[in-house]
Design an enzyme around this catalytic site. Sequence first.
Site, short mmCIF file in Angstrom:
data_model
loop_
_atom_site.label_atom_id
_atom_site.label_comp_id
_atom_site.label_asym_id
_atom_site.label_seq_id
_atom_site.Cartn_x
_atom_site.Cartn_y
_atom_site.Cartn_z
N ASN A 1 18.28 65.89 69.89
CA ASN A 1 17.08 64.67 71.75
C ASN A 1 15.44 66.00 72.58
OD1 ASN A 1 18.60 67.80 72.18
ND2 ASN A 1 20.33 66.36 73.82
N ARG B 1 7.46 58.27 80.61
CA ARG B 1 8.72 58.65 80.96
C ARG B 1 8.68 58.40 82.48
NH1 ARG B 1 6.38 64.26 77.63
NH2 ARG B 1 7.68 64.27 76.31
N GLY C 1 9.74 58.42 72.44
CA GLY C 1 8.30 57.14 72.51
C GLY C 1 8.36 56.86 73.85
N GLN D 1 15.91 70.89 76.73
CA GLN D 1 16.50 69.89 78.16
C GLN D 1 15.76 70.24 79.50
OE1 GLN D 1 19.20 69.41 75.81
NE2 GLN D 1 17.69 68.47 75.41
N THR E 1 22.31 65.41 80.20
CA THR E 1 23.31 65.19 78.71
C THR E 1 24.26 65.97 78.85
OG1 THR E 1 22.19 66.32 76.58
CG2 THR E 1 21.64 68.14 77.96
N ASP F 1 -3.46 70.17 84.68
CA ASP F 1 -4.98 69.36 85.13
C ASP F 1 -4.71 67.75 84.68
OD1 ASP F 1 -3.07 70.41 82.13
OD2 ASP F 1 -4.31 68.95 81.34
N GLY G 1 13.63 68.52 81.81
CA GLY G 1 13.01 68.19 80.71
C GLY G 1 11.55 67.88 80.12
N ASP G 2 11.36 68.05 78.32
CA ASP G 2 9.56 68.19 79.08
C ASP G 2 9.10 69.23 80.11
OD1 ASP G 2 10.60 65.83 76.52
OD2 ASP G 2 10.27 64.67 78.57
N LYS H 1 8.14 73.26 76.82
CA LYS H 1 8.89 74.89 76.65
C LYS H 1 8.76 74.94 75.29
CE LYS H 1 12.29 72.94 77.09
NZ LYS H 1 11.95 70.99 78.16
N GLY I 1 13.06 67.56 72.22
CA GLY I 1 11.25 67.63 71.63
C GLY I 1 10.24 68.06 71.94
N HIS I 2 10.01 69.41 71.01
CA HIS I 2 9.43 69.97 71.44
C HIS I 2 8.15 70.39 70.51
CE1 HIS I 2 12.70 72.93 73.34
NE2 HIS I 2 12.74 71.47 73.73
N THR I 3 6.83 69.92 71.75
CA THR I 3 5.40 70.38 71.06
C THR I 3 4.37 71.35 70.97
OG1 THR I 3 5.68 67.26 71.88
CG2 THR I 3 3.07 68.67 71.00
P1 GDP Z 1 8.61 70.34 75.94
O1 GDP Z 1 9.65 69.56 75.87
O2 GDP Z 1 9.56 71.56 77.38
O3 GDP Z 1 8.60 71.20 74.98
O4 GDP Z 1 7.87 69.79 76.21
P2 GDP Z 1 7.30 68.01 75.47
O5 GDP Z 1 6.62 68.35 74.59
O6 GDP Z 1 8.40 66.87 75.35
O7 GDP Z 1 6.08 67.40 76.71
C1 GDP Z 1 5.24 68.43 77.03
C2 GDP Z 1 4.47 67.58 76.78
O8 GDP Z 1 3.03 67.64 77.34
C3 GDP Z 1 3.76 67.68 75.32
O9 GDP Z 1 3.14 66.64 74.78
C4 GDP Z 1 2.08 68.44 76.19
O10 GDP Z 1 1.40 68.86 73.61
C5 GDP Z 1 1.87 68.33 76.29
N1 GDP Z 1 1.20 69.80 77.33
C6 GDP Z 1 2.01 70.53 77.35
N2 GDP Z 1 1.03 71.34 78.43
C7 GDP Z 1 0.08 71.51 78.77
C8 GDP Z 1 -1.13 71.33 79.33
O11 GDP Z 1 -0.84 72.46 80.40
N3 GDP Z 1 -1.57 70.30 80.45
C9 GDP Z 1 -0.75 68.93 79.44
N4 GDP Z 1 -2.25 68.02 79.75
N5 GDP Z 1 -0.20 68.70 78.54
C10 GDP Z 1 0.15 69.76 78.18
P1 IMO Z 2 13.17 68.63 75.61
O1 IMO Z 2 14.03 70.15 75.06
C1 IMO Z 2 14.09 64.91 78.34
C2 IMO Z 2 17.24 62.77 78.34
C3 IMO Z 2 17.86 61.76 78.08
C4 IMO Z 2 19.19 61.26 78.98
C5 IMO Z 2 19.96 62.36 78.95
C6 IMO Z 2 20.86 61.91 78.11
O2 IMO Z 2 12.28 68.36 74.83
O3 IMO Z 2 12.81 68.84 77.19
P2 IMO Z 2 21.44 62.74 75.47
O4 IMO Z 2 20.33 62.51 74.15
O5 IMO Z 2 21.22 64.15 75.42
O6 IMO Z 2 22.30 61.88 75.12
O7 IMO Z 2 20.83 61.99 76.52
O8 IMO Z 2 18.81 63.51 78.68
N1 IMO Z 2 16.76 64.07 77.64
C7 IMO Z 2 15.72 64.56 77.36
N2 IMO Z 2 14.47 64.29 78.46
N3 IMO Z 2 13.62 66.27 77.60
C8 IMO Z 2 14.38 66.26 76.58
O9 IMO Z 2 14.32 67.62 75.74
C9 IMO Z 2 15.69 65.39 77.11
N4 IMO Z 2 17.04 65.47 76.00
C10 IMO Z 2 17.23 64.71 77.04
O10 IMO Z 2 16.82 60.76 78.27
O11 IMO Z 2 18.35 60.44 80.27
MG MG Z 3 10.36 67.44 75.20
#
Ligand code: GDP
Ligand code: IMO
Ligand code: MG
Length: 435
Positions: A38, A311, A308, A230, A245, A339, A12-13, A16, A40-42
């Site tokens: 669960n 990671r 928050g 995720q 998850t 980067d 995850g994270d 996306k 969080g897409h930024t």
């Molecule tokens: P998602 O859940 O897959 O949508 O990802 P998240 O939003 O939870 O986490 C990605 C984090 O990396 C966010 O804070 C984005 O703003 C940041 N981010 C995305 N692409 C880049 C990148 O290429 N470089 C850096 N430094 N940050 C990035």
């Molecule tokens: P995005 O879409 C990162 C992780 C939780 C925990 C496990 C189970 O932003 O990539 P849950 O709340 O589903 O019961 O948690 O999965 N988890 C994530 N980790 N990005 C996510 O979503 C996640 N959604 C759940 O931290 O380890």
């Molecule tokens: Mg996320």
Amino acid sequence: MSVDVLLGLQWGDEGKGKIVDVLTPNYDVVARFQGGPNAGHTIEFDGKKFVLHTIPSGIFNKKTINLIGNGVIIDPQILQNEIRHLQESGTDVLSNLFVSRKAHLILPSHRVMDAASEQQKGVGKIGSTLKGIGPTYTDKVSRNGLRVGDICSGSFKQSYEDLKKRHFEFIKLSGFDHKAHFIDGLDFDSYEQKWMNSLKKLVDMQQVDSEYFINKLINKKKRVLAEGAQGSLLDIDFGSYPFVTSSSTTIAGVFSGLGIAPNKIRNVIGIFKAYCTRVGSGPFPTELFDNTGALLREKGREFGSTTGRPRRCGWLDLPSLEYAIMLNGVTELVMMKADVMDELEEIKVATAYKVKDNEIDYVPFEACSENMEPVYESLPGWNNSISNFADVHDIPANFEKYIQYIEGKVKVPVTVVSTGPDRRQTWFRKDNPLV
Ligand code: GDP
Ligand code: IMO
Ligand code: MG
């Protein structure tokens, strides 16, 4: 074939939200197919930053239809907060947002159940986001759940009370003190009141039979992007169970979570970070506990978008990346956040694991950090900032070599490279079929 899928290949994270937002102008529809708040897409552009939990990341493009599919689970209170926040920034949310009648509801008592279950597990806890994900999907599968389309039925109130009663029986048995447990800073009764109010707002939203809705659009040759939440290594079947998850985060989730048939799929876009992160418990063989791990966390702002929490950070893990590519039939790759490694002299990549003196290059059944010692290959860093290059041809040679090294190992092209959180910090590499 007009459906592309974008999904995370790690824990995850991966970024996306950012890439879905960047690709949205190429699509008529963006649809979420699994997970819930669960996620969080930024998304960052014009100096503004948004974090989406339930709403698809195509919402900032006025021409794009955004669909919350039947496989998604919805907390009406969290959804309303999200809508309000977007509206306050001037985004038109409701005219292009559609919700499946078959999507299940996360009740306030599901959230208490989640907390009770984690408390019961003690040191073996999953590290859940505590949004009620596990208990809600459990009720769906055990055929006790409530759906968006049920809200207006005459029996909804009774069904709600019956389900809440069952939940409180479990909570009582587990010895969990729900009165001492606060949800978003509120005691249960106050939160439940807010939740009920937001339920009324959910009723006013555009509800659809999403499987018909999306297939009609596909038949009209509309282009669809399915947005995963995720990552594949958190998948209920293929992730590091039980530290996963509760939904199918791999391509299988698209079919059950939207009602789209496999022969409608064109590109499968797999997204990964140039290193690895994980939030919550569970195995992470390449995790770094040293200064490099701390640097990745600080420079990469690796703190959960939903909770928050810091990671966990580590080197890129190729066997698990190849595993995720295999499971999803990935046709092209998007590489994020290289980067963050700009200053590193040396970059390591795990190509295999040592398990009980044997070297293996696959993800074993008993995946566990202690028994899996990564086998690394080392590459030179690029020692240069890649965030603000004007042209793809200006990128440092060692950075291009890093990309080519990964492509050579996994045999899938990296077609998009992201070098910063902003929309504009995105490069499309040559011969990109997406542009
Ligand atoms: P998602 O859940 O897959 O949508 O990802 P998240 O939003 O939870 O986490 C990605 C984090 O990396 C966010 O804070 C984005 O703003 C940041 N981010 C995305 N692409 C880049 C990148 O290429 N470089 C850096 N430094 N940050 C990035
Ligand atoms: P995005 O879409 C990162 C992780 C939780 C925990 C496990 C189970 O932003 O990539 P849950 O709340 O589903 O019961 O948690 O999965 N988890 C994530 N980790 N990005 C996510 O979503 C996640 N959604 C759940 O931290 O380890
Ligand atoms: Mg996320």
